[in-house]
Design a protein around this motif. Structure first.
Motif, PDB file in Angstrom:
ATOM      1  N   GLY A 340     -19.446  -8.813  -3.785  1.00 42.30           N
ATOM      2  CA  GLY A 340     -20.066  -7.660  -3.756  1.00 42.30           C
ATOM      3  C   GLY A 340     -20.698  -7.234  -2.589  1.00 42.30           C
ATOM      4  N   ALA A 341     -20.675  -8.536  -1.376  1.00 37.99           N
ATOM      5  CA  ALA A 341     -20.887  -7.811  -0.275  1.00 37.99           C
ATOM      6  C   ALA A 341     -21.286  -6.695   0.151  1.00 37.99           C
ATOM      7  CB  ALA A 341     -20.751  -8.952   0.781  1.00 37.99           C
ATOM      8  N   LEU A 342     -19.743  -6.206   0.865  1.00 32.92           N
ATOM      9  CA  LEU A 342     -19.489  -5.056   1.219  1.00 32.92           C
ATOM     10  C   LEU A 342     -20.347  -4.181  -0.053  1.00 32.92           C
ATOM     11  CD1 LEU A 342     -18.839  -2.954   3.375  1.00 32.92           C
ATOM     12  CD2 LEU A 342     -16.538  -3.030   2.920  1.00 32.92           C
ATOM     13  N   ASP A 343     -19.702  -4.249  -1.276  1.00 30.41           N
ATOM     14  CA  ASP A 343     -19.516  -3.231  -2.424  1.00 30.41           C
ATOM     15  C   ASP A 343     -20.651  -4.292  -3.623  1.00 30.41           C
ATOM     16  OD1 ASP A 343     -18.947  -1.676  -4.435  1.00 30.41           O
ATOM     17  OD2 ASP A 343     -17.274  -2.471  -5.186  1.00 30.41           O
ATOM     18  N   ASN A 344     -22.012  -4.156  -3.552  1.00 35.02           N
ATOM     19  CA  ASN A 344     -22.305  -3.192  -2.458  1.00 35.02           C
ATOM     20  C   ASN A 344     -23.319  -3.412  -2.083  1.00 35.02           C
ATOM     21  OD1 ASN A 344     -23.462  -0.214  -1.653  1.00 35.02           O
ATOM     22  ND2 ASN A 344     -24.727   0.132  -2.716  1.00 35.02           N
ATOM     23  N   ALA A 345     -24.075  -5.048  -1.809  1.00 37.16           N
ATOM     24  CA  ALA A 345     -25.074  -5.562  -0.941  1.00 37.16           C
ATOM     25  C   ALA A 345     -25.756  -4.379   0.229  1.00 37.16           C
ATOM     26  CB  ALA A 345     -24.908  -6.624  -1.200  1.00 37.16           C
ATOM     27  N   THR A 346     -24.607  -4.090   0.976  1.00 37.89           N
ATOM     28  CA  THR A 346     -24.198  -3.530   2.117  1.00 37.89           C
ATOM     29  C   THR A 346     -25.624  -2.267   1.945  1.00 37.89           C
ATOM     30  OG1 THR A 346     -22.647  -2.258   2.276  1.00 37.89           O
ATOM     31  CG2 THR A 346     -22.410  -4.906   3.096  1.00 37.89           C
ATOM     32  N   GLY A 347     -25.271  -1.268   0.975  1.00 37.50           N
ATOM     33  CA  GLY A 347     -25.627   0.267   0.513  1.00 37.50           C
ATOM     34  C   GLY A 347     -27.269  -0.292   0.498  1.00 37.50           C
ATOM     35  N   THR A 348     -27.576  -1.189  -0.446  1.00 37.46           N
ATOM     36  CA  THR A 348     -28.305  -1.702  -0.693  1.00 37.46           C
ATOM     37  C   THR A 348     -29.082  -2.056  -0.041  1.00 37.46           C
ATOM     38  OG1 THR A 348     -27.695  -2.415  -3.129  1.00 37.46           O
ATOM     39  CG2 THR A 348     -30.080  -3.239  -2.443  1.00 37.46           C
ATOM     40  N   ALA A 349     -29.061  -2.587   1.326  1.00 40.47           N
ATOM     41  CA  ALA A 349     -29.692  -2.900   1.781  1.00 40.47           C
ATOM     42  C   ALA A 349     -29.759  -2.550   2.608  1.00 40.47           C
ATOM     43  CB  ALA A 349     -28.706  -4.468   2.230  1.00 40.47           C
ATOM     44  N   ALA A 350     -29.252  -0.917   2.932  1.00 38.14           N
ATOM     45  CA  ALA A 350     -28.794   0.448   3.564  1.00 38.14           C
ATOM     46  C   ALA A 350     -30.337   0.901   2.999  1.00 38.14           C
ATOM     47  CB  ALA A 350     -28.163   0.856   3.929  1.00 38.14           C
ATOM     48  N   LEU A 351     -30.359   1.177   2.000  1.00 33.59           N
ATOM     49  CA  LEU A 351     -31.734   1.499   0.774  1.00 33.59           C
ATOM     50  C   LEU A 351     -33.176   1.031   1.145  1.00 33.59           C
ATOM     51  CD1 LEU A 351     -31.661   3.768  -1.561  1.00 33.59           C
ATOM     52  CD2 LEU A 351     -32.009   1.667  -3.260  1.00 33.59           C
ATOM     53  N   ILE A 352     -33.223  -0.548   1.450  1.00 31.49           N
ATOM     54  CA  ILE A 352     -34.187  -1.074   1.965  1.00 31.49           C
ATOM     55  C   ILE A 352     -34.318  -0.944   3.660  1.00 31.49           C
ATOM     56  CG2 ILE A 352     -35.579  -3.423   2.652  1.00 31.49           C
ATOM     57  CD1 ILE A 352     -33.889  -4.183  -0.517  1.00 31.49           C
ATOM     58  N   ALA A 353     -33.533  -0.949   4.618  1.00 32.39           N
ATOM     59  CA  ALA A 353     -33.475  -0.328   5.817  1.00 32.39           C
ATOM     60  C   ALA A 353     -34.279   1.573   5.794  1.00 32.39           C
ATOM     61  CB  ALA A 353     -33.119  -0.621   6.192  1.00 32.39           C
ATOM     62  N   LEU A 354     -33.884   1.446   4.955  1.00 34.00           N
ATOM     63  CA  LEU A 354     -34.130   3.572   5.328  1.00 34.00           C
ATOM     64  C   LEU A 354     -35.726   3.785   4.647  1.00 34.00           C
ATOM     65  CD1 LEU A 354     -31.085   4.841   4.097  1.00 34.00           C
ATOM     66  CD2 LEU A 354     -32.331   5.387   6.310  1.00 34.00           C
ATOM     67  N   ALA A 355     -36.104   2.911   3.721  1.00 29.18           N
ATOM     68  CA  ALA A 355     -37.596   3.172   3.385  1.00 29.18           C
ATOM     69  C   ALA A 355     -38.330   2.436   4.185  1.00 29.18           C
ATOM     70  CB  ALA A 355     -37.678   1.561   1.391  1.00 29.18           C
ATOM     71  N   GLU A 356     -38.226   0.875   5.109  1.00 33.67           N
ATOM     72  CA  GLU A 356     -39.001   0.986   6.021  1.00 33.67           C
ATOM     73  C   GLU A 356     -38.800   1.604   7.419  1.00 33.67           C
ATOM     74  OE1 GLU A 356     -37.306  -4.326   5.128  1.00 33.67           O
ATOM     75  OE2 GLU A 356     -36.873  -2.788   7.098  1.00 33.67           O
ATOM     76  N   ALA A 357     -38.313   2.724   7.356  1.00 34.60           N
ATOM     77  CA  ALA A 357     -38.155   3.361   8.780  1.00 34.60           C
ATOM     78  C   ALA A 357     -38.668   4.567   8.061  1.00 34.60           C
ATOM     79  CB  ALA A 357     -36.223   3.733   8.869  1.00 34.60           C
ATOM     80  N   HIS A 358     -38.050   5.530   6.852  1.00 36.99           N
ATOM     81  CA  HIS A 358     -39.636   6.445   6.860  1.00 36.99           C
ATOM     82  C   HIS A 358     -40.721   5.896   6.242  1.00 36.99           C
ATOM     83  CE1 HIS A 358     -36.551   8.997   5.413  1.00 36.99           C
ATOM     84  NE2 HIS A 358     -34.994   8.347   5.878  1.00 36.99           N
ATOM     85  N   LYS A 359     -41.167   5.289   5.879  1.00 33.88           N
ATOM     86  CA  LYS A 359     -42.386   4.990   5.425  1.00 33.88           C
ATOM     87  C   LYS A 359     -43.195   4.716   7.235  1.00 33.88           C
ATOM     88  CE  LYS A 359     -46.243   3.105   3.824  1.00 33.88           C
ATOM     89  NZ  LYS A 359     -47.153   4.249   3.625  1.00 33.88           N
ATOM     90  N   LYS A 360     -42.370   3.995   8.556  1.00 33.14           N
ATOM     91  CA  LYS A 360     -42.748   3.498   9.461  1.00 33.14           C
ATOM     92  C   LYS A 360     -43.092   5.438  10.052  1.00 33.14           C
ATOM     93  CE  LYS A 360     -41.223  -0.694  10.506  1.00 33.14           C
ATOM     94  NZ  LYS A 360     -39.962  -1.212  11.043  1.00 33.14           N
ATOM     95  N   ALA A 361     -42.137   6.385   9.402  1.00 35.07           N
ATOM     96  CA  ALA A 361     -42.017   7.756  10.470  1.00 35.07           C
ATOM     97  C   ALA A 361     -43.573   8.185  10.201  1.00 35.07           C
ATOM     98  CB  ALA A 361     -41.115   8.623  10.376  1.00 35.07           C
ATOM     99  N   GLY A 362     -43.787   7.936   9.332  1.00 29.89           N
ATOM    100  CA  GLY A 362     -45.038   8.774   8.681  1.00 29.89           C
ATOM    101  C   GLY A 362     -44.820   9.216   7.203  1.00 29.89           C
ATOM    102  N   GLN A 363     -45.699   9.871   6.490  1.00 31.84           N
ATOM    103  CA  GLN A 363     -45.897  10.551   5.713  1.00 31.84           C
ATOM    104  C   GLN A 363     -44.786  11.962   5.609  1.00 31.84           C
ATOM    105  OE1 GLN A 363     -49.694  11.258   3.369  1.00 31.84           O
ATOM    106  NE2 GLN A 363     -48.321  11.329   1.681  1.00 31.84           N
ATOM    107  N   PRO A 364     -44.385  12.261   5.055  1.00 27.51           N
ATOM    108  CA  PRO A 364     -43.445  13.525   4.966  1.00 27.51           C
ATOM    109  C   PRO A 364     -43.802  14.240   4.292  1.00 27.51           C
ATOM    110  CG  PRO A 364     -42.414  12.004   3.014  1.00 27.51           C
ATOM    111  CD  PRO A 364     -43.342  10.688   3.551  1.00 27.51           C
ATOM    112  N   ASP A 365     -43.602  15.098   4.133  1.00 28.98           N
ATOM    113  CA  ASP A 365     -43.813  16.902   3.343  1.00 28.98           C
ATOM    114  C   ASP A 365     -43.540  16.571   2.124  1.00 28.98           C
ATOM    115  OD1 ASP A 365     -44.649  17.126   5.575  1.00 28.98           O
ATOM    116  OD2 ASP A 365     -43.731  19.457   6.618  1.00 28.98           O
TER     117      ASP A 365
END
Length: 551
Positions: A340-365
């Motif tokens: 299940g590399a594409l389905d759905n290890a990639t999506g889970t990796a994207a979830l983690i990468a998005l968490a990193e990006a949102h944290k770096k951008a600062g606290q949202p409203d």
């Protein structure tokens, strides 16, 4: 749903005014998405060491612990009262069926497990016997009073075995107009609905006829998905309100069954496409037994949250499923791990990468939830459980984005919305896509019903506006022909099979494009005070209006 007949690009442009934010905030411009995170997490989750990430296995333990650790390292807070996990009570059944035998026709028939048919049961009991059950062909097995369609009209199927066609009656239509929206699959076309309705009608067994085009996958996918351990929600009634036996027949087996009854499958199928079709008793008897090994265990959703600074009690949701099939039918080389590399290890990796990006951008409203769910491959069970037992109120969940497979074949000129014309989140996507110099195009394979096959559907049913989109087929390098060839190759040779494995030569450039879109939509929602809804024609609008009215 009626808006699907409109060109999606012009539709999105026309509806842009439905959203009150016309330009993104500065924070909605994505910081650099970590390619290293995408590669590393995908490779780890899809390695043989994780054994295909089946729920309730040692592979689950490794998976959820890795996700929780990556969430912690990204700077998220545990999402469930100090815990990273939400327990999801599952019951696992491992069925050993006999052959399916059919009597009463021109000659007795025996259909063998795996090669001719697969059989399981939602009922949780150690032994299931189906004896001399009358067989009835019920066409597409649809009861849709709002569409004036009832394949069960005038027939009593209580205690009987119903044989059902997959998809909708009008799936062969070229356009998107018809009693069931033409080429686009509705929920009535999904196998989950077929079994649900058969149980409501009192059928003792429900058997779906497999056909590659309307099913959208080959018999090999049925074999890999429907054999081995199966999971369902644990329930006090042991699901005894469901049919005793559920399963699939190959198309060849179904033709032989109909011929034994003096019927022709092609002729019956043509008749079933017409409004007013009447179910056909076949004069046959079905017999099959199943012995079930039963385990009650808990699986886990993984939840992290980035708290909002102004409106922390309002939530934006990202979801992706972490599970896959575990061990499955072996490839010719003996490999039996469905990685299940594409389905759905990639999506889970994207979830983690998005968490990193949102944290770096600062606290949202608003607060942002990052939800990795279990048992998607078993019928969206993890997302269903969260939607029915939400940690954060769904009435206060503004909307969200679901990710199920990330583009690993290169940049595209286009983006496809899965299930277009449904929600006011689409103008958010339209603006972001236009800023990338890309276009939104109509869904190329609406007959495959992808909208009903991933976790956003669990939330949509409860009214939460969710958007699910992916790269289109028009590759910058190679065009539409190359994009469609790659998609077809994946479906034929890797989807739900042992060869869906991580490759170091994947081209992540298209995935990075799409993840930037995921980021921007989530950040715009998190930094605004907008409450997008479903469009009035969407089947989920009433649930959202009711939910919000309670606030």
């Amino acid at each position: 749903m009626f808006l699907r007949s409109v060109s999606l690009l012009s539709l999105a442009c026309a509806l842009t005014a439905c959203a009150t934010t016309d330009t993104p905030s500065a924070s909605a411009v994505a910081p650099q998405i970590s390619l290293d995170t995408l590669k590393t997490v995908t490779q780890q989750l899809s390695s043989d060491a994780f054994e295909g990430r089946a729920p309730t296995t040692p592979g689950e333990d490794k998976t959820v612990n890795l996700i929780a650790e990556r969430f912690r390292a990204a700077g998220l807070q545990p999402g469930n009262d100090g815990s990273w996990f939400q327990d999801v009570p599952l019951v696992e059944t491992l069925a050993t069926p006999t052959s399916l035998t059919i009597t009463g026709g021109a000659q007795p028939l025996t259909f063998n497990y795996r090669t001719d048919m697969v059989a399981n049961s939602y009922q949780v009991q150690p032994k299931i016997d189906l004896k001399d059950s009358d067989v009835v062909f019920v066409g597409y097995g649809i009861n849709a009073p709002e569409r004036g369609w009832n394949d069960y009209a005038g027939v009593d199927v209580k205690g009987k075995t119903v044989v059902i066609l997959i998809n909708d009656p009008d799936y062969e239509t070229k356009g998107l107009e018809g009693p069931f929206e033409g080429r686009a699959m509705t929920y009535y076309g999904r196998w989950t609905y077929k079994y649900e309705e058969a149980a409501r009608q009192g059928a003792a067994a429900a058997i779906i006829v497999h056909d590659t085009e309307p099913a959208a996958y080959g018999w090999n996918v049925v074999q890999s998905s429907w054999t081995g351990a199966q999971y369902n929600m644990d329930a006090a009634n042991n699901h005894m309100d469901q049919s005793k036996v559920i399963g699939w027949l190959t198309n060849d087996a179904a033709r032989r069954l109909m011929a034994s009854a003096g019927q022709d499958l092609a002729a019956l199928t043509a008749a079933a496409k017409q409004k007013g079709f009447k179910a056909v008793p076949l004069g046959l008897k079905a017999n099959i037994s199943l012995e079930n090994q039963i385990k009650r265990q808990k699986s886990r959703n993984v939840i992290g949250v980035l708290p909002g600074k102004k409106r922390p009690g309002e939530y934006v949701l990202y979801s992706a499923h972490w599970d896959h099939l575990g061990r499955c039918d072996a490839a010719p080389d003996g490999d039996d791990i469905c990685n299940g590399a594409l389905d759905n290890a990639t999506g889970t990796a994207a979830l983690i990468a998005l968490a990193e990006a949102h944290k770096k951008a600062g606290q949202p409203d608003r607060s942002i939830i990052f939800l990795a769910v279990t048992a998607e491959e078993s019928g969206l069970l993890g997302s269903k459980y969260y939607a029915e037992n939400p940690i954060f109120p769904l009435s206060q969940t503004v909307g969200g984005v679901n990710m199920d497979g990330v583009n690993i074949i290169g940049r595209t000129r286009d983006v496809v919305v899965i299930g277009p014309g449904k929600s006011e989140l689409e103008p958010y996507l339209q603006r972001a896509v236009a800023d990338q110099g890309r276009v939104i195009v109509p869904e190329p394979t609406p007959e495959k019903g992808f909208f009903y096959r991933s976790d956003h559907f669990s939330f949509a049913k409860f009214g939460v506006p969710m958007i699910y989109f992916e790269s289109g087929d028009d590759l910058v390098n190679g065009g539409v022909a190359a994009g469609r060839a790659a998609a077809d190759d994946y479906t034929a040779n890797r989807y739900h099979g042992p060869k869906d494995e991580y490759r170091s030569d994947w081209d992540w450039s298209g995935g990075l494009q799409d993840i930037a879109l995921f980021y921007r939509i989530g950040r715009e929602l998190a930094d605004s005070d907008n409450w997008p809804n479903w469009y009035p024609t969407a089947e989920f609008r009433a649930a959202r209006d009711k939910s919000r009215a309670g606030q």
